[in-house]
Write an enzyme that holds these catalytic residues in place. Structure first.
Site, mmCIF file in Angstrom:
data_model
loop_
_atom_site.group_PDB
_atom_site.id
_atom_site.type_symbol
_atom_site.label_atom_id
_atom_site.label_comp_id
_atom_site.label_asym_id
_atom_site.label_seq_id
_atom_site.Cartn_x
_atom_site.Cartn_y
_atom_site.Cartn_z
ATOM 1 N N SER A 124 0.808 -1.224 0.000
ATOM 2 C CA SER A 124 0.000 0.000 0.000
ATOM 3 C C SER A 124 0.839 1.270 0.000
ATOM 4 O O SER A 124 0.322 2.351 -0.264
ATOM 5 C CB SER A 124 -0.947 0.016 1.210
ATOM 6 O OG SER A 124 -0.223 0.156 2.416
ATOM 7 N N LYS A 149 0.245 4.523 6.789
ATOM 8 C CA LYS A 149 -0.391 5.330 5.749
ATOM 9 C C LYS A 149 0.070 6.781 5.893
ATOM 10 O O LYS A 149 0.641 7.179 6.908
ATOM 11 C CB LYS A 149 -1.922 5.284 5.878
ATOM 12 C CG LYS A 149 -2.547 3.907 5.664
ATOM 13 C CD LYS A 149 -2.473 3.457 4.225
ATOM 14 C CE LYS A 149 -3.210 2.132 4.024
ATOM 15 N NZ LYS A 149 -2.525 0.994 4.676
#
Length: 207
Positions: free
Chosen positions: A130, A168
């Site tokens: 990710s 993230k």
């Protein structure tokens, strides 16, 4: 110093090579793989012989704590100072991130990779892709400073509703928080509340 056997020489030379290239010594498993020994107890036996013969020193309280004893053949080795940083596995809600029950192991990290108090630092193993567009790949180790606040654009470690840690990029929007993957094929995560547990300050990758 006393003479080494062929196998002891192989192990000693491998340790020196790793120290020269990485700045810290290899693990027992890595030594075994390098010289073709499947048994960790056999490797430990050879390390004990090397220590008895004065070629290395070990600290039994720390993993990978093998020090090359300086002599005329290895004075040019520059062994960088290392710190032993906790590697965090499962993250449990309501429990400090570096609580004993969260720690899987300790990893020897070259000291220059940290820029803050050692007690505030932990490592997470990256799983998934990710964050590949930020250069963070599956299998990397992210170096994290414990903190509960973040600024827009920071790469953070946050707690999900499933009590799992996720890496993230952080953004605070008008009425919500956005956890943005660095992968153009993935969608952002929108949350009403977010639990920040640390900011990524570095990256370690095995070559």
């Amino acid at each position: 110093m006393r003479e080494l056997t062929k196998r002891q020489s192989e192990i000693y030379n491998y340790i020196k090579q790793v120290v020269q290239t990485k700045g810290y010594p290899p693990s027992v498993r890595e030594i075994g793989e390098a010289v073709g020994l499947a048994s960790s107890s056999t490797v430990h036996g050879h390390l004990s012989r090397l220590e008895e013969k004065g070629y290395i020193r070990r600290d039994p309280t720390k993993p990978r704590a093998i020090e090359i004893v300086s002599d005329q053949t290895n004075d040019n080795i520059n062994m960088e100072e290392t710190i032993h940083v906790p590697v965090i596995g499962k993250v449990t809600a309501g429990v400090p991130i570096t609580a004993v029950e969260n720690i899987e192991e300790y990893f020897p990290l070259p000291e220059h990779l940290t820029s803050t108090h050692n007690s505030d630092i932990f490592i997470l193993n990256v799983v998934g892709d990710s964050m590949i567009e930020a250069g963070i790949l599956d299998g990397d180790k992210v170096i994290v400073r414990s903190q509960t606040i973040a600024e827009n654009g920071d790469i953070i470690v946050a707690m999900t509703e499933e009590d799992e840690a996720t890496v993230k990029r952080f953004y605070k929007e008008k009425n919500r928080y956005r956890l943005q993957p660095e992968n153009s094929t993935m969608e952002p995560i929108y949350l009403d509340n977010v639990a920040v547990i640390g900011k990524v300050i570095g990256l370690y990758r095995e070559m």
